[in-house]
Design a protein around this motif. Sequence first.
Motif: not given
Length: 300
Positions: A50-71
């Motif tokens: 029910x929470x989170x990060x809905x539709x949004x833009x990016x330019x010019x960087x890289x993101x690294x997501x490391x999930x520790x728990x869940x999905x």
Amino acid sequence: MTIPRAIRKAFLAVEQSEGAGARVRRSIGTPQLRNFSPFLMLDHFNIKPGAGFPDHPHRGQETITYLLEGAVDHEDFAGNKGTIHSGDLQFMTAGRGIVHAEMPNQNANANIGLQLWVDLPQKLKMCEPRYRDLMAKEIPHVDIDNDKVHVKVISGQSHGIDSVKDLAYTPVWILDIEIKPGGKITQELPENWNAFAYTLAGSTAFGTGEDKTVVGQYHNVVFEQKGDVVNAEVDENAKENGHFVLVAGLPLDQKVVQYGPFVLTTQNEVRQAMIDYQTFSNGFERARDWESEIGKTMRF
């Protein structure tokens, strides 16, 4: 002869709201730590259904997501979609432009992880966007100090073990290290790279001699560039293991001009990114009339 890296500073990452109903502990990208090239931001996030990060833009960087728990589910305007689970990583290159959503999987109650933003070299700011996933089962690991120290080699090298592949354009090492009471590690890092350790659990002593500092959970430990090893240990009388991620990256000799999710090198480039996003042009063409399916899971 190895030279231990001294600690520049250590500070608590204070929890705050971010996105839509998510909670994060941000350490890089705050007044405590800016201009730490190539790193732009580090969030230790907790997002519930029910929470989170809905539709949004990016330019010019890289993101690294490391999930520790869940999905966590992801979906973008190019039709890419998928789910990462506990122990998995996703490397996303925004390049010239991407619009996406990152939302907790509806079958997972707790979704906890780290997201690191890494700057792109200026010549790659307008590259085509891309994704690379690294599954938990693909990550090599090594046990040292009589099995008192366990290292997951996500990216880089540790005690004779190399990571499986380079996943980011900007050279970055990421090591997930867990130390049992009485264990210690001396970890080599590339010279002159910026480096930090973010503590996930327990208390860990970093440094040597008079510089040794015991650091608790949710702290970022920033090291000086001089030196080629980081020393860490957990007291033999400790009640729990020390768990942290050690991250190092090649500094980029370029200016950082950031406005939200747009990270460029001049004010004009940032203004152009905003115009491109608003006019669906120069990389954002597919954003016109696009809406993610997973973003619709938001509860208002």
